[in-house]
Motif scaffolding. Structure first.
Motif, PDB file in Angstrom:
ATOM      1  N   THR A 146      -1.927  -1.224  -3.974  1.00 60.18           N
ATOM      2  CA  THR A 146      -3.067  -0.281  -4.050  1.00 60.18           C
ATOM      3  C   THR A 146      -2.662   1.097  -3.421  1.00 60.18           C
ATOM      4  O   THR A 146      -1.523   1.209  -2.608  1.00 60.18           O
ATOM      5  CB  THR A 146      -4.444  -0.565  -3.324  1.00 60.18           C
ATOM      6  OG1 THR A 146      -4.160  -0.842  -1.970  1.00 60.18           O
ATOM      7  CG2 THR A 146      -4.942  -1.839  -3.969  1.00 60.18           C
ATOM      8  N   SER A 147      -3.257   2.305  -3.791  1.00 63.03           N
ATOM      9  CA  SER A 147      -2.744   3.388  -3.184  1.00 63.03           C
ATOM     10  C   SER A 147      -4.264   4.288  -3.108  1.00 63.03           C
ATOM     11  O   SER A 147      -5.037   4.008  -3.969  1.00 63.03           O
ATOM     12  CB  SER A 147      -1.947   4.129  -3.912  1.00 63.03           C
ATOM     13  OG  SER A 147      -2.203   4.626  -5.082  1.00 63.03           O
ATOM     14  N   PRO A 148      -4.296   5.472  -2.315  1.00 71.41           N
ATOM     15  CA  PRO A 148      -5.146   6.388  -2.248  1.00 71.41           C
ATOM     16  C   PRO A 148      -5.383   7.016  -3.828  1.00 71.41           C
ATOM     17  O   PRO A 148      -4.375   7.282  -4.541  1.00 71.41           O
ATOM     18  CB  PRO A 148      -4.941   7.354  -1.261  1.00 71.41           C
ATOM     19  CG  PRO A 148      -3.601   7.197  -0.906  1.00 71.41           C
ATOM     20  CD  PRO A 148      -3.273   5.743  -1.389  1.00 71.41           C
ATOM     21  N   ASP A 149      -6.370   7.553  -3.849  1.00 70.09           N
ATOM     22  CA  ASP A 149      -6.542   8.448  -5.290  1.00 70.09           C
ATOM     23  C   ASP A 149      -5.982   9.987  -5.240  1.00 70.09           C
ATOM     24  O   ASP A 149      -6.505  10.533  -6.006  1.00 70.09           O
ATOM     25  CB  ASP A 149      -7.824   8.143  -5.651  1.00 70.09           C
ATOM     26  CG  ASP A 149      -8.993   9.266  -4.895  1.00 70.09           C
ATOM     27  OD1 ASP A 149      -8.541   9.496  -3.821  1.00 70.09           O
ATOM     28  OD2 ASP A 149     -10.237   9.151  -5.331  1.00 70.09           O
TER      29      ASP A 149
ATOM     30  N   GLU B 234      -9.905   2.818   2.030  1.00 66.81           N
ATOM     31  CA  GLU B 234     -10.460   2.232   1.040  1.00 66.81           C
ATOM     32  C   GLU B 234      -9.524   1.426   0.639  1.00 66.81           C
ATOM     33  O   GLU B 234      -9.700   0.147   0.076  1.00 66.81           O
ATOM     34  CB  GLU B 234     -11.267   3.171   0.136  1.00 66.81           C
ATOM     35  CG  GLU B 234     -12.463   3.663   0.705  1.00 66.81           C
ATOM     36  CD  GLU B 234     -13.451   2.505   1.024  1.00 66.81           C
ATOM     37  OE1 GLU B 234     -13.534   1.573   0.498  1.00 66.81           O
ATOM     38  OE2 GLU B 234     -14.387   2.811   1.919  1.00 66.81           O
ATOM     39  N   ALA B 235      -8.196   1.922   0.282  1.00 69.26           N
ATOM     40  CA  ALA B 235      -7.209   1.316  -0.439  1.00 69.26           C
ATOM     41  C   ALA B 235      -6.608   0.210   0.219  1.00 69.26           C
ATOM     42  O   ALA B 235      -6.418  -0.940  -0.200  1.00 69.26           O
ATOM     43  CB  ALA B 235      -5.946   2.343  -0.753  1.00 69.26           C
TER      44      ALA B 235
ATOM     45  N   LEU C 108       0.936  -1.148  -0.066  1.00 71.13           N
ATOM     46  CA  LEU C 108      -0.145  -0.187  -0.130  1.00 71.13           C
ATOM     47  C   LEU C 108       0.887   1.302  -0.037  1.00 71.13           C
ATOM     48  O   LEU C 108       1.600   1.351   0.937  1.00 71.13           O
ATOM     49  CB  LEU C 108      -0.915   0.207   1.237  1.00 71.13           C
ATOM     50  CG  LEU C 108      -1.938   1.128   1.610  1.00 71.13           C
ATOM     51  CD1 LEU C 108      -2.636   1.271   0.196  1.00 71.13           C
ATOM     52  CD2 LEU C 108      -2.732   0.855   2.845  1.00 71.13           C
TER      53      LEU C 108
ATOM     54  N   VAL D  94      -9.668   4.334  -5.144  1.00 70.68           N
ATOM     55  CA  VAL D  94      -8.314   3.332  -4.804  1.00 70.68           C
ATOM     56  C   VAL D  94      -7.751   3.239  -6.120  1.00 70.68           C
ATOM     57  O   VAL D  94      -8.373   3.075  -7.421  1.00 70.68           O
ATOM     58  CB  VAL D  94      -8.920   2.194  -4.101  1.00 70.68           C
ATOM     59  CG1 VAL D  94      -7.559   1.036  -4.285  1.00 70.68           C
ATOM     60  CG2 VAL D  94      -9.529   2.387  -3.129  1.00 70.68           C
TER      61      VAL D  94
ATOM     62  N   THR E 255     -13.747   2.204  -7.196  1.00 71.22           N
ATOM     63  CA  THR E 255     -14.709   2.176  -6.096  1.00 71.22           C
ATOM     64  C   THR E 255     -15.440   0.823  -6.115  1.00 71.22           C
ATOM     65  O   THR E 255     -15.299  -0.068  -7.133  1.00 71.22           O
ATOM     66  CB  THR E 255     -15.742   3.338  -6.151  1.00 71.22           C
ATOM     67  OG1 THR E 255     -16.584   3.341  -7.146  1.00 71.22           O
ATOM     68  CG2 THR E 255     -14.996   4.587  -6.339  1.00 71.22           C
TER      69      THR E 255
ATOM     70  N   SER F  47     -10.032   7.675   1.656  1.00 73.13           N
ATOM     71  CA  SER F  47      -9.406   7.055   0.394  1.00 73.13           C
ATOM     72  C   SER F  47      -8.220   6.086   0.870  1.00 73.13           C
ATOM     73  O   SER F  47      -8.202   4.837   0.188  1.00 73.13           O
ATOM     74  CB  SER F  47      -8.731   8.099  -0.605  1.00 73.13           C
ATOM     75  OG  SER F  47      -8.372   7.342  -1.889  1.00 73.13           O
TER      76      SER F  47
END
Length: 344
Positions: A295-298, A318-319, A120, A284, A157, A315
């Motif tokens: 994954t990473s935040p947007d 969520e990631a 992440l 995400v 999402t 975010s």
């Protein structure tokens, strides 16, 4: 190391002067998050403590020098440097980029060696991170260079997944980059990801057109008629449910995207502009197609609000959940598709 079935989430802390560490800490401020995974931050406890003090956050962290020392009930910080690092919240500096790269590189090595289950990534600054060892437009290209597979950036999402046929390239080079081979490759990556990473047995994919109104039969450009449409028709012959090209404005304006499991945009802003308008703060970024999960935040580094305790961790959270779920889906898919009994 305590025995645990929890997924080990490696976290690169991003730019030291941005909001990355803030959203990480705010995510795990809720102790219940430790029921879902074991976090391992790649950085230094001194840096994390600096941000905790600046944000007036009290949660304890567990400093370690090796993943063998992980505590599955705590926020682990793997100390990968010991020296003092200058932090100047809200400023883009060479030092903050240098140590963001060190965090990412260490996390990558641990990911490749299966010492962490998923990666992440907190936001980096694409300018100050550049060096002889990091010469990439962004995370996606770095990941593809270090892992196996063909990458596909997917912004997602629960109800929307948008992949990019071309990524971090100038708009002036997009048209020449759109080839039948590239379209086929990206469709294949998205199709496979929707099946194994999201558990969708028969994915339905939409491809957006390159030109306004898909070229209006050649009046505004020929690429849609001469490259994209024939390629989609060819892909259909393999049995994949692929449709298009669709004019991007009407596609999103009419909510046609809701009819598909995945959408492929031809270039970066064609996909990200509507995505962020529809879901900013909860989206995400998932790098599909590789042998490891990231994954990473947007959002970006947020220098303008860094250190002010204003960053929203939604975010990033969520990631985190997306990485965990994709890991489980991929593991289940692998189990179901391995050692299949032959038909006699």
């Amino acid at each position: 190391m305590d025995k645990s079935d929890k997924i080990i989430v490696g976290i690169s802390i991003g730019d030291l002067n941005g909001i990355g560490i803030e959203v990480i800490l705010k995510t795990f401020e809720d102790k219940r998050m430790l029921d879902f995974c074991t976090p391992v931050l790649f950085g230094a406890t001194k840096v994390i403590s600096y941000h905790k003090k600046a944000l007036n956050l009290e949660m304890p962290v567990h400093g370690i020098s090796s993943v063998n020392q992980i505590n599955h009930n705590k926020i682990n910080v793997l100390n990968i440097w010991k020296e003092e690092v200058s932090i100047d919240l809200g400023q883009s500096t060479k030092i903050s980029g240098e140590y963001a790269a060190k965090s990412l590189a260490s996390a990558m090595e641990h990911l490749k060696e299966d010492k962490i289950d998923v990666l992440l990534t907190a936001p980096i600054n694409k300018e100050n991170i550049q060096s002889e060892t990091f010469d990439f437009p962004g995370h996606t290209e770095y990941l593809e260079a270090n892992l196996d597979g063909e990458s596909l950036m997917i912004l997602m999402t629960d109800k929307l997944r948008i992949g990019l046929i071309t990524g971090h390239i100038p708009i002036s080079k997009v048209a020449e980059a759109i080839t039948p081979e590239l379209i086929k490759t990206k469709v294949e990556v998205m199709h496979a990801s929707l099946k194994k990473d999201f558990g969708i047995s028969k994915p339905k994919i939409a491809v957006l057109g390159l030109n306004p109104h898909c070229g209006d039969k050649g009046v505004i450009g020929k690429e849609d008629d001469e490259i994209i449409t024939p390629t989609i028709n060819e892909i259909k012959q393999t049995g994949k449910l692929v449709f298009g090209p669709y004019a991007a404005d009407g596609f999103f304006g009419s909510e046609t995207y809701k009819q598909f499991d995945g959408v492929l945009a031809t270039y970066h802003d064609q996909g990200l502009a509507p995505f962020k308008a529809l879901s900013f703060g909860n989206g995400v970024n998932f790098t599909a197609g590789l042998n490891k999960i990231r994954t990473s935040p947007d959002h970006g580094t947020g220098f303008d609000i860094a250190g002010k305790n204003l960053a929203n961790s939604s975010s990033f959270k969520e990631a985190l959940f997306a990485a965990i779920q994709i890991f489980r889906n991929r593991s289940e898919h692998l189990e179901l598709t391995q050692n299949i009994l032959p038909i006699k």
